[in-house]
Enzyme design. Structure first.
Site, PDB file in Angstrom:
ATOM      1  N   SER A  43       0.807  -1.229   0.000  1.00  0.00           N
ATOM      2  CA  SER A  43       0.000   0.000   0.000  1.00  0.00           C
ATOM      3  C   SER A  43       0.837   1.276   0.000  1.00  0.00           C
ATOM      4  O   SER A  43       0.288   2.355  -0.181  1.00  0.00           O
ATOM      5  CB  SER A  43      -0.954   0.008   1.194  1.00  0.00           C
ATOM      6  OG  SER A  43      -0.244   0.268   2.388  1.00  0.00           O
ATOM      7  N   LYS A  98       1.530   4.208   7.007  1.00  0.00           N
ATOM      8  CA  LYS A  98       0.666   5.075   6.191  1.00  0.00           C
ATOM      9  C   LYS A  98       1.230   6.489   6.173  1.00  0.00           C
ATOM     10  O   LYS A  98       2.103   6.827   6.968  1.00  0.00           O
ATOM     11  CB  LYS A  98      -0.746   5.152   6.807  1.00  0.00           C
ATOM     12  CG  LYS A  98      -1.495   3.841   6.877  1.00  0.00           C
ATOM     13  CD  LYS A  98      -2.132   3.478   5.562  1.00  0.00           C
ATOM     14  CE  LYS A  98      -2.652   2.055   5.623  1.00  0.00           C
ATOM     15  NZ  LYS A  98      -3.160   1.569   4.375  1.00  0.00           N
TER      16      LYS A  98
END
Lengths: 429, 152
Positions: free
Chosen positions: B71, B108
């Site tokens: 991701s 993230k």
């Protein structure tokens, strides 16, 4: 000379906090850490303390209770705690160059010469930096002697005085201190402990204040100069100074209790070899040589039904060495001399001593020239491989492959900070 | 080991007294005797590059994590990379962070603008994670680098 000021900085629930730091599933979860061989509870998180589960309980006795409350148990991960402890000390050293590492989770700092008004603020910045950089919470006790600093720390931790985990005795009035000390049991004082407290009680000394106001001469007569010193320290007259830390180890010890009792010589040989290899690795890390090797073995001192035996032998090496093979050979010879058949051995240990820097090496008249350099390279290669691929990847055949003697550590968390293979994983999904 | 000396130490459990040192070691190279001209490069030593100082700003507060998943590929952080995480940096909007949320360790980009707090992926296949006020959420540290060993 400025008035002496000491701080005691202590990590809250240190072992349990280290476990929680790396495992997000443990947020708000009660956590205990067990001693070697998963024997007794040696550390508790705040949640466990709130549940009232006491320290030092054998794990098998509290296992059911733990299950009911969802308590998660960990084996002692000393590799992790030692690394975090070193980091804490590193941070604290930024606040004072004069520092004494008192235990794995406590350090004394010398803050003499600080402006009194700023001490609590200084304590807060210590706490804030350790919290941000290392995710651990510390309490700070500040006072004019080590004994008082320890007591101030106790007050900060138990919320008896001070605010936000910081307690500065130097900022409190005499009346405030009097009433605080009158409320604290004398046994809480550093150095009093379980043996002395009842004797003090018998003399009518029950509170910290009572001991502080006792006649030091009388205590000295009754007990010793140590107790007299405690009284002086409680009065704010420092008698104890920071103890220096020796940078290089003078002795390197590696010893462990066995997970299960060991009877045969071969298992002991494997254990001793493994201990020597660990100790030798530490020796090489500080670029030193050892001049003597000691091997100790013993049966359990606690089991009255088993025949007891213990033996400790030392050998001086003809030539100081850091070569695992040479040290192992010496250790195994000692073991052969110590071993007696028919005993259930519970612990084996080795010590390397007579340690000196490699550059002071004194070759023996009979040592083969050139050999040392080859051996050193071989050992360097061994250490490189083991630090890259994990401890024990490459080892002496004498260490064996069975490891039945190893500690029982059924609930061990990974070496989050010291092994490439077991770093914590981040989810990028 | 033939003429090694054996001495018995009283055995108090497994505690070890320090055996007396009988040797008086002297440094082999205590006095260096100069011979010949010094190396013309002697003054130019210490210039070797150290990857630690390149990647790590504050060693005490630095931790490593292994990345699992794709991701963050848009930020050039790939599956199997090791990221360098510095806890001494205060996390800000736009930093790539390690976040603990609902029992997971996530990698993230931190979004914190107006009243929105979110964890953004750097890969269109992964939607952002919105952080609501009641979430069990903590930014653990800020990512300041990454590295990987390649098979060769």
């Amino acid at each position: 000379m400025p008035a002496p000021i000491f701080a005691l900085v202590d990590c809250n629930n240190f072992y349990a906090s280290c476990e929680k730091l790396f495992d997000p599933r443990l947020a708000g979860v009660p956590v205990v850490v067990l001693s070697n061989n998963d024997g007794v509870v040696v550390a508790r998180s705040a949640e466990v303390k709130a549940l009232g589960l006491p320290m030092g309980q054998p794990w098998f006795k509290v296992r059911d209770l733990a299950k009911r409350h969802g308590i998660v148990a960990f084996s002692s991960n000393y590799t992790l705690y030692a690394d975090m402890s070193n980091r804490v000390v590193n941070v604290l050293a930024q606040f004072s160059p004069d520092l004494e590492v008192y235990s794995i989770d406590e350090s004394f700092l010398d803050l003499s010469g600080h402006v009194p008004e700023s001490l609590a603020a200084y304590g807060r910045s210590i706490r804030e930096r350790v919290r941000q950089w290392l995710g651990l919470t510390v309490c700070v006790g500040i006072a004019s002697s080590k004994t008082l600093a320890k007591l101030a720390n106790h007050c900060a931790k138990k919320n008896l005085a001070g605010t936000g985990g910081i307690c500065d005795f130097t900022a409190m009035s005499a009346a405030e201190l009097d009433s605080l000390m009158a409320r604290i049991e004398v046994g809480e004082i550093w150095g009093v402990g379980r043996q002395l407290a009842p004797k003090l009680h018998a003399m009518g000394i029950r509170s910290v204040k009572a001991l502080r106001d006792a006649d030091p001469g009388q205590l000295r007569q009754r007990f010793s100069v140590v107790q007299e010193r405690i009284v002086q320290e409680l009065r704010g007259i420092p008698c104890l100074s920071l103890e220096d830390v020796t940078p290089d180890r003078q002795q390197i010890i590696s010893s462990r209790s066995f997970g299960e009792r060991v009877h045969d010589l071969q298992s002991l040989q494997e254990a001793v070899t493994s201990h020597i290899c660990r100790a030798a690795e530490k020796l090489r890390n500080q670029d030193s040589l050892a001049g003597a090797v000691t091997v100790s073995i013993r049966t359990s001192p606690f089991n009255p039904n088993e025949p007891r035996y213990q033996k400790s032998l030392t050998v001086a090496l003809p030539e100081a060495s850091a070569d695992s093979r040479i040290l192992t050979r010496a250790a195994l010879k000692l073991l052969g001399q110590s071993y007696r058949q028919g005993y259930a051995y519970q612990k084996a240990g080795v010590m390397l001593s007579d340690i000196r820097p490699r550059r002071l090496r004194q070759p023996s008249l009979f040592s083969a020239i050139g050999n040392d350099e080859d051996n050193r390279r071989l050992m360097q290669t061994l250490d490189h491989i083991n630090s890259r691929w994990g401890r024990g990847t490459l080892r002496l055949a004498a260490e064996g492959t069975d490891f039945g003697w190893r500690m029982k550590r059924g609930h061990l968390s990974p070496a989050y900070t010291t092994n490439w293979e077991t770093l914590p994983r981040l989810i990028a999904r | 080991m033939a003429n090694a000396e054996i001495s018995t130490v009283p055995p108090p459990g497994i505690r070890f007294p320090a055996p007396e040192s009988k040797l008086c070691p002297l440094p082999i190279d205590a006095a260096k005797i100069p011979a010949g001209f010094p190396s013309p490069a002697a003054d130019y030593e210490n210039g070797r590059l150290d990857i630690n100082t390149y990647l790590i700003r504050n060693p005490v507060a630095t931790f490593f994590f292994t990345v699992e998943g794709r991701s963050m590929e848009g930020a050039e952080i790939f599956d199997g990379d090791i990221v360098v995480v510095d806890r001494s940096i205060t996390p800000r909007h736009g930093h790539i962070v390690v976040a603990f949320i609902h029992g997971e360790r996530l990698l993230k980009r931190l979004y914190r603008r107006a009243h929105r707090v979110a964890l953004i992926s750097e890969n269109p296949d992964f939607p952002p994670v919105e952080i609501r006020e009641d979430a069990e959420f903590a930014v653990w540290g800020v990512v300041v680098g990454k590295f990987k060993r390649l098979p060769a």
